[in-house]
Motif scaffolding. Structure first.
Motif, short mmCIF file in Angstrom:
data_model
loop_
_atom_site.label_atom_id
_atom_site.label_comp_id
_atom_site.label_asym_id
_atom_site.label_seq_id
_atom_site.Cartn_x
_atom_site.Cartn_y
_atom_site.Cartn_z
N LEU A 165 -5.47 -2.67 4.54
CA LEU A 165 -6.14 -2.21 3.32
C LEU A 165 -5.72 -3.11 2.17
O LEU A 165 -4.54 -3.20 1.84
N ASP A 166 -6.70 -3.73 1.53
CA ASP A 166 -6.42 -4.74 0.51
C ASP A 166 -6.93 -4.28 -0.86
O ASP A 166 -7.86 -3.47 -0.95
N HIS A 167 -6.33 -4.82 -1.90
CA HIS A 167 -6.70 -4.53 -3.28
C HIS A 167 -7.46 -5.71 -3.87
O HIS A 167 -7.22 -6.87 -3.51
N ALA B 20 -12.65 -2.09 -12.12
CA ALA B 20 -12.95 -1.70 -10.74
C ALA B 20 -11.87 -2.25 -9.81
O ALA B 20 -11.26 -3.29 -10.09
N ASP B 21 -11.62 -1.53 -8.72
CA ASP B 21 -10.78 -2.05 -7.64
C ASP B 21 -11.63 -2.02 -6.38
O ASP B 21 -11.98 -0.95 -5.87
N ASP B 22 -12.00 -3.21 -5.91
CA ASP B 22 -12.84 -3.34 -4.72
C ASP B 22 -11.94 -3.26 -3.48
O ASP B 22 -11.69 -4.26 -2.80
N LEU B 23 -11.46 -2.05 -3.20
CA LEU B 23 -10.60 -1.86 -2.02
C LEU B 23 -11.36 -2.24 -0.76
O LEU B 23 -12.56 -1.94 -0.62
N SER B 24 -10.66 -2.89 0.17
CA SER B 24 -11.33 -3.47 1.34
C SER B 24 -10.48 -3.29 2.59
O SER B 24 -9.29 -3.62 2.59
N THR C 161 -4.83 -11.54 -3.38
CA THR C 161 -5.08 -10.44 -2.46
C THR C 161 -4.15 -10.58 -1.25
O THR C 161 -3.56 -11.63 -1.01
N ALA C 162 -4.05 -9.50 -0.48
CA ALA C 162 -3.09 -9.48 0.62
C ALA C 162 -3.53 -10.34 1.80
O ALA C 162 -2.70 -10.93 2.50
N ALA C 163 -4.83 -10.40 2.06
CA ALA C 163 -5.32 -11.15 3.22
C ALA C 163 -5.06 -12.64 3.03
O ALA C 163 -5.42 -13.22 2.01
N ALA C 164 -4.43 -13.24 4.03
CA ALA C 164 -4.10 -14.67 3.97
C ALA C 164 -5.03 -15.44 4.89
O ALA C 164 -5.13 -15.13 6.08
N LEU D 85 -1.81 -2.51 1.56
CA LEU D 85 -1.52 -1.21 0.98
C LEU D 85 -1.23 -0.19 2.06
O LEU D 85 -1.93 -0.13 3.08
N ARG D 86 -0.21 0.62 1.81
CA ARG D 86 0.23 1.64 2.75
C ARG D 86 0.35 2.97 2.03
O ARG D 86 0.53 3.01 0.80
N PRO D 87 0.24 4.09 2.76
CA PRO D 87 0.46 5.39 2.12
C PRO D 87 1.79 5.42 1.39
O PRO D 87 2.82 4.95 1.89
N GLY D 88 1.76 5.94 0.18
CA GLY D 88 2.94 5.95 -0.68
C GLY D 88 2.91 4.89 -1.75
O GLY D 88 3.66 4.97 -2.74
N ASP D 89 2.06 3.86 -1.59
CA ASP D 89 1.93 2.82 -2.61
C ASP D 89 1.13 3.34 -3.80
O ASP D 89 0.28 4.23 -3.67
N THR D 90 1.36 2.74 -4.96
CA THR D 90 0.56 2.99 -6.16
C THR D 90 0.08 1.66 -6.71
O THR D 90 0.88 0.74 -6.95
N VAL D 91 -1.23 1.56 -6.91
CA VAL D 91 -1.85 0.36 -7.45
C VAL D 91 -2.15 0.59 -8.93
O VAL D 91 -2.77 1.59 -9.29
#
Length: 318
Positions: free
Chosen positions: A122-124, A157-161, A252-255, A288-294
């Motif tokens: 899950l990416d931000h 906006a946050d285009d979560l992906s 973003t997280a995806a490399a 992103l993992r459960p417990g994270d805050t963006v």
């Protein structure tokens, strides 16, 4: 100067209001949709901006300033460095990349987002969202001078992906449209004439658990709003209250591996094997993992156009 509006609920009601450092001043009228507000509420919000607050901001629940149904159209790789990271040459782009999200993804600026049980990557993607103020139902040529006729406001906006759906399956719409995957707000900044120049001078910042992940300015857009809307009008209708997400900065997280590595891998390995390797390679990444805050902010360098702070908790599916 822009008028900062929010949509909120109290124990008794759902209202729109003008937000300030002292609180929120509720509008007198009831507006059921963003379009209704934008088309009929100008005198109301001007009057409210001159009155003292009626509520404290921390005493209300802030909702998405964009009501549904609506269209959510998006640009991809529209910041120079993000385009480079994606294997593109921003100085030699042959096309503007468009896709969309369903409005089922729209949620509030502080609402928890559930990471679907099958999603691991899950990416931000923080983005500036343009809010349409005039219906577009045919091709139009929009310039910097006429942009104000079509874009009436902006928001965050946050285009979560879900990258492990979007990329291996080629499912942009699905991978970006799970419920809650488009937090919007908090502020709907209704622009005045002096604000349009600031659209080229907005700094976007996104943090995860207090760590800075994304930062860039709209000065680094590859395609600016006027030319983007001109091209969109060739194949898409837009209504008042629809939004256009203008792309995300690098970070973003995806490399993505270098282009030469991708070409060699494509020549040597079947596609399904490549994507399995991609997912395995990225599992340990900063997704992103459960417990994270963006946390996301967008504001101009002079501080006169400030879209507030979006805070999105990520929670596990039950």
């Amino acid at each position: 100067m822009a008028v900062p509006l929010i949509r909120f609920t109290t124990a008794d009601d759902e209202r729109w209001g003008v937000v300030s450092s002292n609180g929120v001043t509720a509008l007198d009228g009831q507006y059921t949709t963003t379009a209704d507000l934008l088309e009929n509420g100008r005198d109301d919000w001007i009057a409210a901006s001159r009155r003292p607050p009626t509520q404290q901001l921390d005493a209300v629940d802030v909702l998405s300033p964009i009501t549904t149904p609506c269209r959510v159209l998006c640009q991809g790789a529209n910041f120079r460095q993000h385009a480079i990271d994606s294997g593109m040459d921003p100085d030699n782009r042959a096309f503007n990349l468009f896709f969309d999200k369903t409005d089922a993804s729209v949620t509030g600026p502080h609402s928890p987002v559930v990471r679907p049980a099958h999603v691991r990557l899950l990416d931000h993607e923080i983005e500036l969202a343009l809010v349409i103020g005039r219906r577009i139902d045919g091709p139009v040529t929009i310039s910097d001078d006429t942009l104000r006729d079509y874009v009436v406001a902006v928001t965050i906006a946050d285009d979560l992906s879900a990258r492990d759906v979007q990329l291996p399956q080629g499912q942009y719409l699905k991978g970006k449209s799970y419920r809650g995957f488009c937090p919007l707000g908090p502020v709907l900044a209704v622009l005045d004439d002096s604000d349009y120049a600031r659209l080229d001078d907005l700094e976007l910042q996104l943090y995860v658990n207090g760590d800075l992940r994304q930062i860039d300015t709209t000065a680094n857009f590859v395609y600016r709003p006027a030319e983007t809307l001109t091209e969109l009008s060739e194949f898409a209708n837009l209504s008042v209250g629809d939004v256009v997400l203008t792309g995300t900065p690098h970070g973003t997280a995806a490399a993505s591996p270098p282009a030469i590595v991708r070409r060699l891998a494509t020549a040597l390995l079947p596609e399904h094997v490549l994507w399995k390797l991609f997912i395995r390679r990225n599992l340990g990444g900063p997704f992103l993992r459960p417990g994270d805050t963006v946390t996301a902010t967008i504001r101009s360098s002079d501080g006169l156009l400030d879209l507030g702070e979006q805070r999105t908790p990520i929670v596990a599916a039950h």
